[in-house]
Scaffold this motif. Structure first.
Motif, PDB file in Angstrom:
ATOM      1  N   LEU A   1      -1.113  -8.106   8.099  1.00 21.69           N
ATOM      2  CA  LEU A   1      -0.646  -9.143   9.019  1.00 21.69           C
ATOM      3  C   LEU A   1       0.033 -10.268   8.231  1.00 21.69           C
ATOM      4  N   SER A   2      -0.571 -10.673   7.132  1.00 21.66           N
ATOM      5  CA  SER A   2       0.048 -11.705   6.279  1.00 21.66           C
ATOM      6  C   SER A   2       1.390 -11.217   5.747  1.00 21.66           C
ATOM      7  N   GLY A   3       1.428  -9.987   5.261  1.00 19.25           N
ATOM      8  CA  GLY A   3       2.670  -9.427   4.742  1.00 19.25           C
ATOM      9  C   GLY A   3       3.742  -9.332   5.818  1.00 19.25           C
ATOM     10  N   ALA A   4       3.342  -8.918   7.025  1.00 18.81           N
ATOM     11  CA  ALA A   4       4.295  -8.800   8.127  1.00 18.81           C
ATOM     12  C   ALA A   4       4.838 -10.170   8.529  1.00 18.81           C
ATOM     13  N   LEU A   5       3.988 -11.197   8.504  1.00 14.59           N
ATOM     14  CA  LEU A   5       4.451 -12.546   8.835  1.00 14.59           C
ATOM     15  C   LEU A   5       5.429 -13.074   7.793  1.00 14.59           C
ATOM     16  N   TYR A   6       5.164 -12.825   6.520  1.00 16.68           N
ATOM     17  CA  TYR A   6       6.116 -13.225   5.482  1.00 16.68           C
ATOM     18  C   TYR A   6       7.450 -12.481   5.659  1.00 16.68           C
ATOM     19  N   PHE A   7       7.350 -11.203   5.996  1.00 18.60           N
ATOM     20  CA  PHE A   7       8.564 -10.412   6.207  1.00 18.60           C
ATOM     21  C   PHE A   7       9.334 -10.922   7.427  1.00 18.60           C
TER      22      PHE A   7
ATOM     23  N   ALA B   1       9.019 -11.200  -1.773  1.00 22.42           N
ATOM     24  CA  ALA B   1       8.228 -10.567  -2.844  1.00 22.42           C
ATOM     25  C   ALA B   1       6.757 -10.482  -2.442  1.00 22.42           C
ATOM     26  N   GLY B   2       6.247 -11.533  -1.822  1.00 23.07           N
ATOM     27  CA  GLY B   2       4.857 -11.522  -1.357  1.00 23.07           C
ATOM     28  C   GLY B   2       4.643 -10.443  -0.307  1.00 23.07           C
ATOM     29  N   ALA B   3       5.587 -10.342   0.642  1.00 21.38           N
ATOM     30  CA  ALA B   3       5.480  -9.324   1.693  1.00 21.38           C
ATOM     31  C   ALA B   3       5.472  -7.919   1.096  1.00 21.38           C
ATOM     32  N   ILE B   4       6.346  -7.692   0.130  1.00 18.93           N
ATOM     33  CA  ILE B   4       6.426  -6.365  -0.503  1.00 18.93           C
ATOM     34  C   ILE B   4       5.134  -6.044  -1.258  1.00 18.93           C
TER      35      ILE B   4
ATOM     36  N   SER C   1      -7.114   2.320  -6.326  1.00 19.70           N
ATOM     37  CA  SER C   1      -7.469   1.415  -5.228  1.00 19.70           C
ATOM     38  C   SER C   1      -7.598  -0.023  -5.716  1.00 19.70           C
ATOM     39  N   ALA C   2      -8.220  -0.205  -6.866  1.00 16.44           N
ATOM     40  CA  ALA C   2      -8.398  -1.552  -7.414  1.00 16.44           C
ATOM     41  C   ALA C   2      -7.057  -2.194  -7.764  1.00 16.44           C
ATOM     42  N   VAL C   3      -6.165  -1.415  -8.364  1.00 17.60           N
ATOM     43  CA  VAL C   3      -4.832  -1.939  -8.707  1.00 17.60           C
ATOM     44  C   VAL C   3      -4.073  -2.325  -7.436  1.00 17.60           C
ATOM     45  N   MET C   4      -4.164  -1.491  -6.410  1.00 15.76           N
ATOM     46  CA  MET C   4      -3.487  -1.792  -5.142  1.00 15.76           C
ATOM     47  C   MET C   4      -4.082  -3.048  -4.496  1.00 15.76           C
ATOM     48  N   PHE C   5      -5.399  -3.189  -4.579  1.00 19.02           N
ATOM     49  CA  PHE C   5      -6.059  -4.370  -4.019  1.00 19.02           C
ATOM     50  C   PHE C   5      -5.640  -5.634  -4.767  1.00 19.02           C
ATOM     51  N   VAL C   6      -5.553  -5.535  -6.083  1.00 19.79           N
ATOM     52  CA  VAL C   6      -5.076  -6.682  -6.874  1.00 19.79           C
ATOM     53  C   VAL C   6      -3.636  -7.014  -6.493  1.00 19.79           C
ATOM     54  N   GLY C   7      -2.815  -5.983  -6.295  1.00 23.85           N
ATOM     55  CA  GLY C   7      -1.437  -6.207  -5.862  1.00 23.85           C
ATOM     56  C   GLY C   7      -1.363  -6.941  -4.532  1.00 23.85           C
ATOM     57  N   MET C   8      -2.205  -6.527  -3.582  1.00 26.65           N
ATOM     58  CA  MET C   8      -2.253  -7.218  -2.291  1.00 26.65           C
ATOM     59  C   MET C   8      -2.662  -8.673  -2.477  1.00 26.65           C
ATOM     60  N   SER C   9      -3.690  -8.885  -3.295  1.00 23.08           N
ATOM     61  CA  SER C   9      -4.204 -10.236  -3.514  1.00 23.08           C
ATOM     62  C   SER C   9      -3.185 -11.133  -4.201  1.00 23.08           C
ATOM     63  N   VAL C  10      -2.478 -10.597  -5.182  1.00 22.66           N
ATOM     64  CA  VAL C  10      -1.427 -11.361  -5.859  1.00 22.66           C
ATOM     65  C   VAL C  10      -0.300 -11.679  -4.873  1.00 22.66           C
ATOM     66  N   GLY C  11       0.013 -10.724  -4.007  1.00 27.21           N
ATOM     67  CA  GLY C  11       1.041 -10.938  -2.990  1.00 27.21           C
ATOM     68  C   GLY C  11       0.718 -12.100  -2.066  1.00 27.21           C
ATOM     69  N   LEU C  12      -0.574 -12.317  -1.802  1.00 26.02           N
ATOM     70  CA  LEU C  12      -0.977 -13.444  -0.961  1.00 26.02           C
ATOM     71  C   LEU C  12      -0.543 -14.772  -1.578  1.00 26.02           C
ATOM     72  N   LEU C  13      -0.609 -14.854  -2.894  1.00 27.43           N
ATOM     73  CA  LEU C  13      -0.196 -16.082  -3.586  1.00 27.43           C
ATOM     74  C   LEU C  13       1.313 -16.141  -3.782  1.00 27.43           C
ATOM     75  N   VAL C  14       1.904 -15.035  -4.187  1.00 31.67           N
ATOM     76  CA  VAL C  14       3.349 -14.990  -4.447  1.00 31.67           C
ATOM     77  C   VAL C  14       4.132 -15.369  -3.183  1.00 31.67           C
ATOM     78  N   GLY C  15       3.623 -14.965  -2.024  1.00 35.38           N
ATOM     79  CA  GLY C  15       4.291 -15.253  -0.763  1.00 35.38           C
ATOM     80  C   GLY C  15       4.501 -16.731  -0.485  1.00 35.38           C
TER      81      GLY C  15
ATOM     82  N   ALA D   1       1.771 -17.607   8.195  1.00 36.27           N
ATOM     83  CA  ALA D   1       1.633 -16.649   7.090  1.00 36.27           C
ATOM     84  C   ALA D   1       0.889 -17.292   5.924  1.00 36.27           C
ATOM     85  N   ARG D   2       1.222 -18.534   5.614  1.00 35.50           N
ATOM     86  CA  ARG D   2       0.567 -19.228   4.503  1.00 35.50           C
ATOM     87  C   ARG D   2      -0.905 -19.478   4.789  1.00 35.50           C
ATOM     88  N   VAL D   3      -1.226 -19.871   6.021  1.00 39.29           N
ATOM     89  CA  VAL D   3      -2.636 -20.111   6.371  1.00 39.29           C
ATOM     90  C   VAL D   3      -3.424 -18.806   6.259  1.00 39.29           C
ATOM     91  N   PHE D   4      -2.878 -17.716   6.804  1.00 40.74           N
ATOM     92  CA  PHE D   4      -3.543 -16.415   6.703  1.00 40.74           C
ATOM     93  C   PHE D   4      -3.718 -16.014   5.238  1.00 40.74           C
TER      94      PHE D   4
END
Length: 127
Positions: free
Chosen positions: A112-118, A78-81, A58-72, A25-28
């Motif tokens: 896939l990254s979110g699912a792996l963190y979950f 929290a990253g998965a969510i 869409s931009a806010v959701m994309f930023v949320g996804m991107s922040v989740g990659l780091l938070v995870g 998950a971290r590598v992804f």
């Protein structure tokens, strides 16, 4: 613990699986975040003042996804969510705006990254 076909799995095998899932998950997530940063560096940030309401969502959701990659990296759930919620919001926003989700394959790596963190969170709880 119970393994495949009644074969016992050792505690070490379970722990190894748990940390393997987190490592993948971290590598992804790191690779995706790096890709996003390379694209932003190459193309620059768009002029958000010219965005429609749908593009802003869409931009806010994309930023949320991107922040989740780091938070995870520190808070897997929290990253998965953030990743999965941002992805679903992004899909819904794109579909509402154009009637099409119109995504390239790279976007499928986000959930896939979110699912792996979950999955990591589920495995840790079951341990």
């Amino acid at each position: 613990g119970e393994g495949v076909n009644g074969v016992q799995r050792s505690v070490f095998t379970k722990i190894s699986l748990i940390y393997l899932v987190r490592s993948i998950a971290r590598v992804f997530s790191f690779s995706l975040f790096l890709f996003v940063m390379i694209v932003v560096a190459g193309q620059g940030l768009p002029d958000v003042r010219a965005f429609t309401r749908g593009e802003i969502v869409s931009a806010v959701m994309f930023v949320g996804m991107s922040v989740g990659l780091l938070v995870g990296w520190w808070r897997e759930l929290a990253g998965a969510i953030l990743i999965l919620g941002g992805f679903l919001g992004f899909l819904a926003s794109e579909y509402a705006a154009s009637g099409d989700i119109g995504m390239s394959g790279i976007f499928m790596l986000f959930p896939l990254s979110g699912a792996l963190y979950f999955l990591y969170c589920l495995l840790v709880r079951r341990r």
